[in-house]
Motif scaffolding. Structure first.
Motif, PDB file in Angstrom:
ATOM      1  N   UNK A  47      -4.035  17.203  -3.164  1.00  0.00           N
ATOM      2  CA  UNK A  47      -4.437  15.998  -3.889  1.00  0.00           C
ATOM      3  C   UNK A  47      -3.746  14.806  -3.244  1.00  0.00           C
ATOM      4  N   UNK A  48      -4.510  13.751  -3.030  1.00  0.00           N
ATOM      5  CA  UNK A  48      -3.988  12.522  -2.450  1.00  0.00           C
ATOM      6  C   UNK A  48      -4.124  11.400  -3.471  1.00  0.00           C
ATOM      7  N   UNK A  49      -3.054  10.654  -3.664  1.00  0.00           N
ATOM      8  CA  UNK A  49      -3.064   9.500  -4.548  1.00  0.00           C
ATOM      9  C   UNK A  49      -2.785   8.266  -3.701  1.00  0.00           C
ATOM     10  N   UNK A  50      -3.744   7.355  -3.628  1.00  0.00           N
ATOM     11  CA  UNK A  50      -3.610   6.142  -2.827  1.00  0.00           C
ATOM     12  C   UNK A  50      -3.590   4.921  -3.751  1.00  0.00           C
ATOM     13  N   UNK A  51      -2.698   3.993  -3.458  1.00  0.00           N
ATOM     14  CA  UNK A  51      -2.612   2.789  -4.292  1.00  0.00           C
ATOM     15  C   UNK A  51      -2.196   1.598  -3.434  1.00  0.00           C
TER      16      UNK A  51
ATOM     17  N   UNK B 102       0.850  -1.182   0.000  1.00  0.00           N
ATOM     18  CA  UNK B 102       0.000   0.000   0.000  1.00  0.00           C
ATOM     19  C   UNK B 102       0.886   1.233   0.000  1.00  0.00           C
ATOM     20  N   UNK B 103       0.375   2.304  -0.562  1.00  0.00           N
ATOM     21  CA  UNK B 103       1.159   3.528  -0.613  1.00  0.00           C
ATOM     22  C   UNK B 103       0.293   4.729  -0.888  1.00  0.00           C
ATOM     23  N   UNK B 104       0.838   5.897  -0.664  1.00  0.00           N
ATOM     24  CA  UNK B 104       0.107   7.134  -0.918  1.00  0.00           C
ATOM     25  C   UNK B 104       1.098   8.262  -1.160  1.00  0.00           C
TER      26      UNK B 104
ATOM     27  N   UNK C 236       3.967   7.821   1.632  1.00  0.00           N
ATOM     28  CA  UNK C 236       3.910   6.691   2.556  1.00  0.00           C
ATOM     29  C   UNK C 236       3.882   5.395   1.760  1.00  0.00           C
ATOM     30  N   UNK C 237       4.573   4.387   2.265  1.00  0.00           N
ATOM     31  CA  UNK C 237       4.552   3.071   1.655  1.00  0.00           C
ATOM     32  C   UNK C 237       4.629   1.991   2.707  1.00  0.00           C
ATOM     33  N   UNK C 238       3.968   0.881   2.456  1.00  0.00           N
ATOM     34  CA  UNK C 238       3.980  -0.215   3.409  1.00  0.00           C
ATOM     35  C   UNK C 238       3.775  -1.546   2.734  1.00  0.00           C
ATOM     36  N   UNK C 239       4.353  -2.580   3.313  1.00  0.00           N
ATOM     37  CA  UNK C 239       4.148  -3.948   2.849  1.00  0.00           C
ATOM     38  C   UNK C 239       3.767  -4.786   4.057  1.00  0.00           C
ATOM     39  N   UNK C 240       2.831  -5.711   3.848  1.00  0.00           N
ATOM     40  CA  UNK C 240       2.359  -6.537   4.940  1.00  0.00           C
ATOM     41  C   UNK C 240       2.280  -7.994   4.552  1.00  0.00           C
TER      42      UNK C 240
END
Length: 661
Positions: free
Chosen positions: A657-661, A184-186, A223-227
């Motif tokens: 502006x927010x970009x979420x992926x 996940x990231x933004x 922001x970035x994350x891996x789970x």
């Protein structure tokens, strides 16, 4: 009542009786308590808790009091990541103001908040279990934290003897995040605009609007994350630039434009979570932030550069050795650097270690032991090369008298160089029914002197190594009612402070002394209601309201209650109101904050006028991944001052502006 319960109550009564006699006897004789005596008192309380029958949680008609008894017996509120996103605050201080109704202070040195009339240095800010108070001044700067790094915040009102400086309350910030999916990231970008207009410059010449003020501030957050099933990694980057070129009316009514308040900052952080198959959890976090701030001439002038690095590792073991024992350990290493132009340089490093054991002994008691050690080394141009140790040992218990009543005794031993400070706390919770509970606490509070207070050495300003810790007491009493769609809480509180550290002019120089005294009395009311929206465009409406009344008395220098001198920057009345509407792909929030008049100094001559701010926030999903954010701050263009001669922004706009992926 069975025989076992009778014995438990009798043991409890005798323990409390012996402790009260011991405490007031030593106070009345002004004696310094022998360490052996205090250890006996700690052991007595701990042993008395262990004979009870206990449980990890205590439930009474639908209400659950968890084993973290000393905190939960106080009044506390928590917000999660979802609420943080909805508020869309630019700074942590702004987030605390809008989410919890705390009074916000913008200062040249950074942003702080106050609780129950006590500000920076007398409330504690804890990040991932560790206080971030600066060792040089004992205060904190919330601008060093990025909003996007925060997973949750808990604000607990009232004193906490386990943390130095927690005289008014504790703000606990959790930055460790668990990613719920493999990746996940933004990316978030925003621009802030100060509305331009004509003004008079320092030479008395009228100037035209400065259109570059439409690009007064920018912020980039990533922001970035891996789970995975047991492991989670998260990281963030936060960069910002602010000119603070705002228009304001000076005390003559002339429109001015602020200058020399520019600030640029960069922050980054990583967090890690590992959930082992044996039910233990390892968490680690690291944050680094650096900033350069231009201090205006009326506040000294010059450039201030700061660097903070916070590194924390914790281990949580809900099942430690056996099922009835849990453990938690936190290790922290923090580095701070503070440079002011070319004339003042300060470097500090801190090491701390915290450990906690909880024993769920039987059916009605949970006993806990907390240990804390903190070491600081500071190298400063004005202070020199200094180091210091402090720590504490805390023993507490949660004892259930009946199915509806719980009692929380706590005894804290504080160690600091030449001082040994006993800090007791007693709390009780009575669950009236499934939704209502009464709470009451009585506690002692303290605040350790800063290195600045102890050792400062500059022409005309000298520290005092003989300073004692600030001392005080407090008590709360209130009621809480909570159901799924409605909650309300009300409380009364009183706080007394003695031995407060004040800098005073003596024998031709300024020097701190333990001469400050104050008394604070107050009341608080908080309401929250959720219901279905009457508007088709929105699904739910959440309304919140809070009101705080504070009556403060400054009692230093032979003042008494009849003099009726108020403490600086403490409004008698504060209230907050918000209405949040949420739809399927958008949300709208309006927030209002009022503060009555405040005095800016101890003579109560200079007064700051009351003000009422209204902010509007709108968030719209453009696509599945893209969101637009619009925020109108101070929509009525109220001219106000956070500190004397330090103006705050009028009407301004933020678009992001927010970009979420």
């Amino acid at each position: 009542m069975n025989e076992n319960k009778k014995n438990n109550l009798l043991c409890t009564a005798r323990t409390i009786e012996r402790y009260i006699y011991w405490y007031f006897y030593t106070r009345s004789h002004h004696s310094i308590l022998n360490l052996k005596q205090y250890y006996y008192a700690l052991l007595l309380l701990f042993c008395s808790a262990n004979v009870f029958t206990d449980d990890t949680v205590f439930e009474g008609e639908g209400i659950t009091v968890t084993a973290s008894a000393p905190v939960k017996s106080s009044f506390s509120r928590t917000i999660n990541r979802e609420t943080i996103e909805q508020i869309n605050a630019a700074t942590v201080a702004e987030l605390l103001e809008q989410a919890f109704g705390l009074s916000l202070f913008h200062t040249p040195d950074g942003d702080t908040v106050s609780m129950r009339g006590l500000g920076s240095g007398r409330i504690a800010v804890v990040v991932d279990g560790v206080s971030i108070a600066l060792p040089l001044s004992g205060e904190y700067d919330l601008q060093s934290l990025a909003v996007d790094s925060i997973e949750s915040i808990e604000v607990a009102e009232g004193g906490n003897g386990q943390i130095s400086g927690a005289m008014g309350g504790v703000v606990s910030i959790n930055t460790v995040r668990r990613s719920k999916k493999s990746f996940e990231g933004s990316v978030k970008f925003s621009n802030g605009s100060m509305i331009p207009g004509t003004f008079v410059d320092n030479n008395g010449i009228k100037q035209r609007p400065q259109w570059q003020d439409l690009f007064d501030s920018q912020r980039l957050q990533m922001h970035g994350g891996v789970g995975f099933s047991q492991v989670s990694f998260n990281g963030y980057i936060d960069a910002s630039r602010t000119a603070h070129h705002l228009l304001f009316e000076d005390f003559t009514g002339t429109m001015r434009r602020s200058t020399n308040r520019e600030r640029s900052a960069f922050g980054a952080g990583l967090s890690f979570v590992y959930d082992s198959p044996q039910y233990s959890t390892v968490k680690a976090s690291s944050h680094v932030s650096t900033a350069q701030t231009n201090i205006p001439a009326n506040r000294g002038g010059g450039f201030q550069t700061t660097l903070m690095n916070i590194n924390t590792v914790s281990l949580e073991a809900p099942r430690f050795i056996r099922d009835t024992i849990s453990a938690n350990m936190i290790f922290n290493y923090t580095i701070n650097q503070f440079n002011y132009t070319d004339i003042s340089h300060h470097n500090s490093s801190e090491f701390s270690l915290k450990g906690q054991l909880k024993w769920f002994a039987a059916n009605s008691v949970t006993a806990s032991t907390d240990m804390y050690y903190h070491y600081t080394h500071i190298k400063s141009q004005e202070i020199g090369d200094k180091s210091g140790h402090n720590g504490n040992i805390t023993v507490g218990a949660e004892y259930r008298f009946s199915d509806t009543t719980a009692f929380f005794p706590e005894l804290n031993a504080i160690f600091r160089s030449k001082e040994f400070i006993p800090v007791p706390k007693f709390g009780i919770v009575w669950n009236i029914n499934a939704a209502s509970s009464l709470k009451a606490t009585v506690y002692r509070i303290f605040n350790v002197p800063s290195f600045e207070d102890l050792y400062w050495n500059e022409a005309g300003f000298y520290g005092n190594p003989d300073l004692k810790s600030e001392d005080g007491w407090g008590t709360d009493f209130g009621i809480e009612y909570q159901e799924s769609q409605f909650s309300v809480s009300g409380l009364l509180f009183a706080t007394g402070i003695s031995q407060a550290i004040l800098w005073s002019h003596l024998s031709g120089a300024w020097k701190p002394r333990n001469i400050g005294e104050a008394a604070l009395f107050g009341a608080s009311l908080k309401l929250k209601k959720t219901f279905q929206s009457p508007l088709k465009a929105f699904n739910t409406v959440v309304t919140t309201f809070s009101y705080d009344y504070l009556l403060s008395y400054l009692l230093s220098d032979s003042l008494d209650f009849s003099d009726s001198i108020r403490m600086p920057y403490m409004p008698d009345h504060t209230f907050n109101v918000s209405i949040a509407l949420t739809g399927s792909n958008h949300s709208f929030n309006i927030y209002g904050h009022f503060e009555s008049s405040r005095f800016s100094e101890t003579t109560n001559i200079l007064k700051l006028e009351p003000y009422f701010l209204v902010n509007v926030n709108y968030i719209q999903d453009i696509t599945k991944y893209i969101t637009m954010v619009f925020k109108l701050n101070n929509i009525f263009n109220i001219r106000y001052f956070s500190l004397y001669d330090f103006p705050q922004p009028g009407f301004n706009i933020q678009i992001g502006v927010n970009v979420n992926f």
